[in-house]
Design an enzyme around this catalytic site. Structure first.
Site, PDB file in Angstrom:
ATOM      1  CG  HIS A  54     -13.304   5.867  12.352  1.00  0.00           C
ATOM      2  ND1 HIS A  54     -13.395   6.453  11.132  1.00  0.00           N
ATOM      3  CD2 HIS A  54     -14.153   4.734  12.193  1.00  0.00           C
ATOM      4  CE1 HIS A  54     -14.061   5.638  10.321  1.00  0.00           C
ATOM      5  NE2 HIS A  54     -14.404   4.681  10.763  1.00  0.00           N
ATOM      6  CD  GLU A  63     -17.584  -1.020  11.311  1.00  0.00           C
ATOM      7  OE1 GLU A  63     -18.282  -1.843  12.107  1.00  0.00           O
ATOM      8  OE2 GLU A  63     -18.153  -0.106  10.828  1.00  0.00           O
TER       9      GLU A  63
END
Length: 202
Positions: A8, A81
């Site tokens: 990201h 994550e």
């Protein structure tokens, strides 16, 4: 089939060097810009489908890279994550100074890392990454030319642990991806080939 694995764009916590895991932090302006430029430079690249972590920083990166094209973005919870538990939001410098927990091993000796009681182990992260690749990505070989995965720093290394079939000692093989960097793989007849681990499109 080619596989693009993207980290990201930048967030304020990235910039402030705060540990960022399951907390849902949005992209900052620089992170958005990197994703927009990446998307513009991939406009002529066929992408059949994009899989994304459901966390905002990854999903927004996926949408900006899609850049208005008719590409389906599917979120999968397995791409979240690593959960760092009570350490999340704490600056790295402070974590390194506190010698009583396992974060001191995270980047240097990952096989020795242990999370706080409310956190997640690297073994568990690698298990869900491997399950995702085996159950979702690999079966697409017969029908897709190119797929993209947009996720996170540690998660993407867990995906690569599945690809490289190495131990936790080599978890950081290839180094931590920069924001919006792309790992490019080929998956043909059940075999992975690494084309590039550090490609940028900005």
């Amino acid at each position: 089939m080619e596989i693009y694995i993207v980290r990201h764009g930048q967030t304020m916590w990235n910039k402030e060097k705060r540990l960022q895991g399951s907390v849902d932090i949005e992209l900052n302006d620089n992170g958005k810009e990197l994703a927009i430029i990446t998307g513009q430079n991939l406009m002529d690249t066929t992408i059949d489908i994009i899989y994304s972590s459901p966390l905002k920083r990854a999903h927004e990166t996926a949408r900006l890279i899609r850049n208005g094209r008719d590409i389906n973005i599917i979120t999968d919870d397995r791409l979240r994550e690593l959960n760092f538990g009570s350490m999340e939001g704490v600056c790295y410098e402070q974590l390194y100074q506190e010698k009583t927990h396992g974060f001191k091993y995270f980047f240097t000796e990952p096989h020795l890392y242990y999370p706080p009681k409310d956190g997640e182990t690297l073994n568990h992260l690698c298990d869900r990454a491997s399950e995702f690749m085996s159950q979702v990505i690999e079966p697409l070989e017969a029908t897709c030319e190119r797929v993209m995965i947009v996720a996170h720093g540690a998660m993407n290394k867990a995906l690569m642990t599945h690809v490289k079939k190495h131990s936790l000692e080599d978890f950081w093989s290839g180094g931590l991806q920069k924001n919006c960097n792309v790992i490019i793989l080929d998956y043909t007849q059940g075999k992975y080939t690494i084309i590039d681990e550090t490609r940028t499109f900005y």
